[in-house]
Design an enzyme around this catalytic site. Structure first.
Site, PDB file in Angstrom:
ATOM      1  N   GLY A 179      54.167  48.591   3.687  1.00 13.91           N
ATOM      2  CA  GLY A 179      53.338  48.067   4.760  1.00 13.91           C
ATOM      3  C   GLY A 179      51.961  48.679   4.866  1.00 13.91           C
ATOM      4  CB  THR A 183      53.808  54.031   1.058  1.00 12.48           C
ATOM      5  OG1 THR A 183      54.308  53.555  -0.210  1.00 12.48           O
ATOM      6  CG2 THR A 183      53.656  55.536   1.010  1.00 12.48           C
TER       7      THR A 183
END
Length: 266
Positions: free
Chosen positions: A209, A207
């Protein structure tokens, strides 16, 4: 006749691993059909395992990049991310004060791996200089606590957190509840009406960003003419798909997939 797409500017740090920061912002903007432009405020040495170092750019370099883009090309929306120091926060706030385009502030305080990306002495400058010129601020629960002292332990605490954030002057606040148990619920608040945006929680550790991607998607939708609530709804749907499709990279946490819509169509 060829039409020029809406233009969106990101003012943030560069992520050498390509999953967050300027790189994620520009990928997100491309996915939304807008023309992405950048002001690089810091450079990081970063990969799937964390941030090995960062170096902020001189204020004059940030100012020159901003003026170069805005004075010639123009912007329909601006997104800010990692600014690192009080000086950079103050410079960017000053520059934004002269722009009429909507401003989405992602108050980046740390990386996905917990590496600090905002100096403690920059918090007050962010509160007093940057947030008052923002259209929307998008803090996660850790950032809410840093900025307001308001600890969110459950969904019911998010309204108070949003009110505390609004006290610093933004027009809207989106408190991201992704770190709470259960479905991923975010609260959009303008001081009058609560709007909740929820999505399923996917069992995917990749996950990296997420916050940059969400803020850039919102800015892109605002440039396309959406209202703030509509922009948040569309961005939430986009980032949820990107999280679902996040892929492994290196030895640590991989990025969300900014091209998931294209891959779904392949």
């Amino acid at each position: 006749m060829v039409q020029t797409p809406p233009r969106v500017l990101t003012v943030a740090g560069s992520d050498s691993g390509g999953g967050a920061g300027i790189q994620a912002d520009l990928k997100t903007m491309l996915a939304h059909g807008v023309h992405g432009m950048s002001v690089i405020a810091a450079v990081t040495a970063q990969n799937s395992l964390g941030v090995q170092g960062y170096w902020e750019l001189p204020a004059e370099a940030v100012r020159a990049q901003f003026r170069s883009v805005v004075d010639d090309i123009g912007v329909q929306a601006i997104k800010t991310g990692m600014l690192a120091s009080p000086n950079l926060v103050a410079v960017v706030a000053e520059l934004l004060g002269d722009v009429r385009a909507p401003v989405v502030v992602d108050p980046v305080a740390s990386s996905k791996h917990g590496d600090t990306l905002l100096a403690n002495d920059a918090l007050e400058t962010l509160r007093t200089r940057l947030l008052p010129v923002s259209t929307l601020v998008t803090p996660n629960l850790y950032e809410v606590e840093l900025l307001t002292g308001h600890k969110v332990r459950e969904r019911a605490d998010m309204r108070g957190a949003a009110e505390a954030m609004l006290g610093f002057g933004p027009s809207w606040v989106l408190v991201k509840g992704g770190h709470l148990e259960g479905e991923a619920a975010d609260l959009l608040f303008d001081g009058t009406e609560e709007r909740w945006f929820t999505s399923p929680r996917y069992d995917n550790r990749h996950t990296h960003g997420t916050g940059c991607t969400l803020a850039s998607a919102i800015a892109s939708r605002l440039a396309l003419g959406d209202t703030v609530p509509d922009a948040v709804a569309a961005a939430k749907e986009y980032v949820t798909g990107a999280i679902r499709a996040g892929f492994p990279l290196g030895e640590g946490i991989g990025p969300v997939d900014h091209a998931w819509r294209w891959r779904d169509g392949f």
